[in-house]
Design a protein around this motif. Structure first.
Motif, PDB file in Angstrom:
ATOM      1  N   PRO A  69       1.001  -1.231  -0.085  1.00 58.93           N
ATOM      2  CA  PRO A  69       0.142   0.058  -0.110  1.00 58.93           C
ATOM      3  C   PRO A  69       1.230   1.329  -0.018  1.00 58.93           C
ATOM      4  CG  PRO A  69       0.024  -1.135   2.305  1.00 58.93           C
ATOM      5  CD  PRO A  69       1.020  -1.953   1.586  1.00 58.93           C
ATOM      6  N   VAL A  70       0.451   2.759  -0.594  1.00 58.25           N
ATOM      7  CA  VAL A  70       0.868   3.874  -0.651  1.00 58.25           C
ATOM      8  C   VAL A  70       0.336   4.457   0.600  1.00 58.25           C
ATOM      9  CG1 VAL A  70       0.784   5.265  -1.960  1.00 58.25           C
ATOM     10  CG2 VAL A  70       1.134   3.340  -3.023  1.00 58.25           C
ATOM     11  N   GLY A  71       1.368   5.132   0.885  1.00 55.21           N
ATOM     12  CA  GLY A  71       0.959   6.333   2.367  1.00 55.21           C
ATOM     13  C   GLY A  71       1.037   7.331   1.377  1.00 55.21           C
ATOM     14  N   PHE A  72      -0.593   8.387   1.405  1.00 53.31           N
ATOM     15  CA  PHE A  72       0.116   9.607   0.763  1.00 53.31           C
ATOM     16  C   PHE A  72      -0.178  11.024   2.080  1.00 53.31           C
ATOM     17  CE2 PHE A  72      -1.152  11.559  -3.573  1.00 53.31           C
ATOM     18  CZ  PHE A  72      -1.026  12.873  -2.808  1.00 53.31           C
ATOM     19  N   VAL A  73       0.688  12.047   1.868  1.00 58.19           N
ATOM     20  CA  VAL A  73       0.816  12.734   2.938  1.00 58.19           C
ATOM     21  C   VAL A  73       0.621  14.220   2.035  1.00 58.19           C
ATOM     22  CG1 VAL A  73       2.423  14.446   4.477  1.00 58.19           C
ATOM     23  CG2 VAL A  73       2.519  11.657   4.362  1.00 58.19           C
ATOM     24  N   PHE A  74      -0.563  15.006   2.557  1.00 54.75           N
ATOM     25  CA  PHE A  74      -1.095  16.423   2.118  1.00 54.75           C
ATOM     26  C   PHE A  74      -0.099  17.337   2.167  1.00 54.75           C
ATOM     27  CE2 PHE A  74      -4.468  13.363   0.743  1.00 54.75           C
ATOM     28  CZ  PHE A  74      -4.594  13.593   0.135  1.00 54.75           C
ATOM     29  N   GLN A  75       0.115  18.688   1.567  1.00 57.69           N
ATOM     30  CA  GLN A  75       0.580  19.365   2.041  1.00 57.69           C
ATOM     31  C   GLN A  75       0.214  20.693   3.747  1.00 57.69           C
ATOM     32  OE1 GLN A  75       1.321  22.497  -1.156  1.00 57.69           O
ATOM     33  NE2 GLN A  75       0.621  24.189   0.564  1.00 57.69           N
ATOM     34  N   ALA A 137       0.566  12.493   9.831  1.00 55.02           N
ATOM     35  CA  ALA A 137      -0.181  11.744   8.792  1.00 55.02           C
ATOM     36  C   ALA A 137       0.821  10.488   8.178  1.00 55.02           C
ATOM     37  CB  ALA A 137      -0.421  13.127   8.036  1.00 55.02           C
ATOM     38  N   ILE A 138       2.333  11.265   8.538  1.00 56.22           N
ATOM     39  CA  ILE A 138       3.028  10.246   7.828  1.00 56.22           C
ATOM     40  C   ILE A 138       3.530   8.677   9.126  1.00 56.22           C
ATOM     41  CG2 ILE A 138       5.189   9.131   8.205  1.00 56.22           C
ATOM     42  CD1 ILE A 138       5.907  12.013   7.614  1.00 56.22           C
ATOM     43  N   ALA A 139       2.489   8.963  10.446  1.00 59.70           N
ATOM     44  CA  ALA A 139       2.799   7.410  11.011  1.00 59.70           C
ATOM     45  C   ALA A 139       1.322   6.890  10.496  1.00 59.70           C
ATOM     46  CB  ALA A 139       2.596   7.437  12.668  1.00 59.70           C
ATOM     47  N   GLY A 140       0.333   7.666  10.421  1.00 54.18           N
ATOM     48  CA  GLY A 140      -0.935   6.679   9.671  1.00 54.18           C
ATOM     49  C   GLY A 140      -0.338   5.525   8.573  1.00 54.18           C
ATOM     50  N   ALA A 141       0.540   6.251   7.734  1.00 57.11           N
ATOM     51  CA  ALA A 141       1.420   5.286   6.994  1.00 57.11           C
ATOM     52  C   ALA A 141       2.171   4.397   6.998  1.00 57.11           C
ATOM     53  CB  ALA A 141       2.094   6.447   5.303  1.00 57.11           C
ATOM     54  N   GLN A 147       5.167   0.904   2.318  1.00 62.42           N
ATOM     55  CA  GLN A 147       6.218   0.313   1.607  1.00 62.42           C
ATOM     56  C   GLN A 147       6.507   1.816   1.271  1.00 62.42           C
ATOM     57  OE1 GLN A 147       8.948  -1.323   2.090  1.00 62.42           O
ATOM     58  NE2 GLN A 147       7.593  -1.782   3.671  1.00 62.42           N
ATOM     59  N   VAL A 148       5.720   2.741   0.480  1.00 62.27           N
ATOM     60  CA  VAL A 148       5.600   3.603  -0.524  1.00 62.27           C
ATOM     61  C   VAL A 148       5.017   4.589   0.407  1.00 62.27           C
ATOM     62  CG1 VAL A 148       5.510   4.930  -3.133  1.00 62.27           C
ATOM     63  CG2 VAL A 148       5.811   2.289  -2.586  1.00 62.27           C
ATOM     64  N   LEU A 149       6.269   6.430   0.062  1.00 62.75           N
ATOM     65  CA  LEU A 149       5.217   7.605   0.234  1.00 62.75           C
ATOM     66  C   LEU A 149       5.643   8.198  -0.226  1.00 62.75           C
ATOM     67  CD1 LEU A 149       6.920   8.041   4.010  1.00 62.75           C
ATOM     68  CD2 LEU A 149       4.864   6.383   4.114  1.00 62.75           C
ATOM     69  N   LEU A 150       4.119   9.191  -0.984  1.00 64.60           N
ATOM     70  CA  LEU A 150       4.204   9.723  -1.528  1.00 64.60           C
ATOM     71  C   LEU A 150       3.549  11.125  -0.524  1.00 64.60           C
ATOM     72  CD1 LEU A 150       1.783   8.180  -4.124  1.00 64.60           C
ATOM     73  CD2 LEU A 150       4.652   8.219  -4.241  1.00 64.60           C
ATOM     74  N   LEU A 151       4.819  12.582  -1.068  1.00 64.82           N
ATOM     75  CA  LEU A 151       4.747  13.508   0.219  1.00 64.82           C
ATOM     76  C   LEU A 151       4.359  14.723  -1.113  1.00 64.82           C
ATOM     77  CD1 LEU A 151       7.282  11.706   1.631  1.00 64.82           C
ATOM     78  CD2 LEU A 151       6.300  12.822   3.088  1.00 64.82           C
ATOM     79  N   ALA A 181      10.511   6.725  -0.874  1.00 66.56           N
ATOM     80  CA  ALA A 181       9.871   7.845  -0.849  1.00 66.56           C
ATOM     81  C   ALA A 181       9.700   8.756  -1.937  1.00 66.56           C
ATOM     82  CB  ALA A 181      10.016   8.793   0.523  1.00 66.56           C
ATOM     83  N   LEU A 182       9.049   9.299  -2.627  1.00 69.60           N
ATOM     84  CA  LEU A 182       8.957  10.957  -3.497  1.00 69.60           C
ATOM     85  C   LEU A 182       7.842  11.946  -3.064  1.00 69.60           C
ATOM     86  CD1 LEU A 182       9.378  11.397  -6.814  1.00 69.60           C
ATOM     87  CD2 LEU A 182       6.760  10.611  -6.927  1.00 69.60           C
TER      88      LEU A 182
END
Ligand SMILES: Nc1ncnc2c1ncn2[C@@H]1O[C@H](COP(=O)(O)OP(=O)(O)O)[C@@H](O)[C@H]1O
Ligand SMILES: [Mg+2]
Length: 221
Positions: A69-75, A137-141, A147-151, A181-182
Motif C-alpha cells: 500500500p501507498v501512503g499519501f501525505v498532503f501539504q 500523517a506519516i505515522a498513519g502510513a 512501503q511507498v510514501l508519496l508526500l 519515498a517521492l
C-alpha cells in the motif's frame, strides 16, 4: 534503470475533464529504499502526478507499477487528520484491517515511535504544531505498513526549523525501514537529503538524477 524499483511509471498521460493535458509521456522510476524528490514550477503537474501514482486519479494512458500500500501525505495536514487525538487518528487508518485491539495498539505505538511521537497518543490534534501534524500523517502510513510514501509539499506550511526536522526524519525513516519515498518540494535546500530528484516541466520529467547537480542547475536559473 535499476533492477528493483518500488515506483515505475511509464508514459503517463492525464487530462482533466475539460481536455487540459496535464501529464504527457511522463516517466519516472524510484529505486527501492531511496528518497527521491520531485521539483517543478507551479502548475507543472506535480500534485497531479502524485495523485495518479496513488490511484486517486484515473490515468488516460501509460502504466504504473507500484509497491502498495501507498501512503499519501498532503501539504495541509488539516485536510488529512480526521480524529480528535493522535492515537485515534493513527488507529482510524487501520479500521479496514479488522485487527485485534492489541494488534491495533501495537501498530499505533510502533508508528508513533517511528516519528518520535511515542508519548503523544492522547494529545488532541488541535494542540499539535504543523510539523507534528505531518508526523502524525506519516505515522498513519507507517501503521498501515505502506512501503511507498508519496508526500506533496509536506513542508510548505512549516517554519524553517520544523521543515529541516521533517525532511531529516523522513530520510531517516526511509533508510531505517527500507521504504521508498517521492517528496514534492520547491525548497531547494531539501535536496541535500535526497538520493535523487526529478524535474517536471509541463507534465513531463525533463531531467533527473543527482540532487546536487539539479540544485545547482535550479539555483542558477
Ligand atoms: N481539479 C482540477 N481541474 C482542472 N484543472 C486542474 C485541477 N487541479 C489542477 N488543475 C490544473 O492542472 C495543472 C497541474 O496542476 P498541479 O498538478 O496541481 O500542479 P503543481 O502541483 O505542479 O503545482 C494546472 O494547470 C492546474 O491549474
Ligand atoms: Mg502541487
Amino acid at each position: 534503470m535499476v533492477a528493483t524499483s518500488d515506483i515505475i511509471a511509464t508514459d503517463l498521460r492525464f487530462c482533466w475533464a475539460d481536455g487540459t493535458v496535464v501529464l504527457d509521456k511522463c516517466s519516472l522510476d524510484v529505486p527501492k529504499g531511496q528518497f527521491w524528490m520531485l521539483l517543478g514550477a507551479n502548475g507543472s503537474g506535480k500534485s497531479t502526478l502524485l495523485k495518479v501514482l496513488a490511484g486517486l486519479l484515473k490515468l488516460d494512458g501509460g502504466t504504473i507499477t507500484i509497491n502498495s500500500p501507498v501512503g499519501f501525505v498532503f501539504q495541509n495536514p488539516d485536510h488529512q487528520l480526521v480524529m480528535p487525538t493522535v492515537g485515534a487518528d493513527v488507529a482510524f487508518g487501520l479500521v479496514d484491517e479488522h485487527l485485534s485491539f492489541s494488534e491495533t495498539k501495537a501498530r499505533v505505538q510502533d508508528a508513533l515511535a517511528a516519528v518520535d511521537l511515542q508519548n503523544y497518543q492522547r494529545r488532541p490534534i488541535y494542540a499539535l504544531s504543523g510539523g507534528q501534524k505531518q508526523r502524525v500523517a506519516i505515522a498513519g502510513a507507517i501503521a498501515r505498513k505502506s512501503q511507498v510514501l508519496l508526500l506533496d509539499e509536506p513542508t510548505a506550511l512549516l517554519d524553517r526549523d520544523s521543515q529541516g526536522a521533517l525532511v531529516a526524519e523522513v530520510r531517516h525513516l526511509v533508510k531505517e525501514r527500507s521504504l521508498t519515498a517521492l517528496w514534492v518540494t520547491h525548497r531547494l535546500d531539501e535536496l541535500d537529503y535526497a538520493d535523487g530528484a526529478f524535474l517536471l516541466s509541463h507534465g513531463r520529467v525533463i531531467d533527473q538524477g543527482d540532487p546536487h547537480r539539479l540544485k545547482t542547475l535550479l539555483e542558477n536559473t
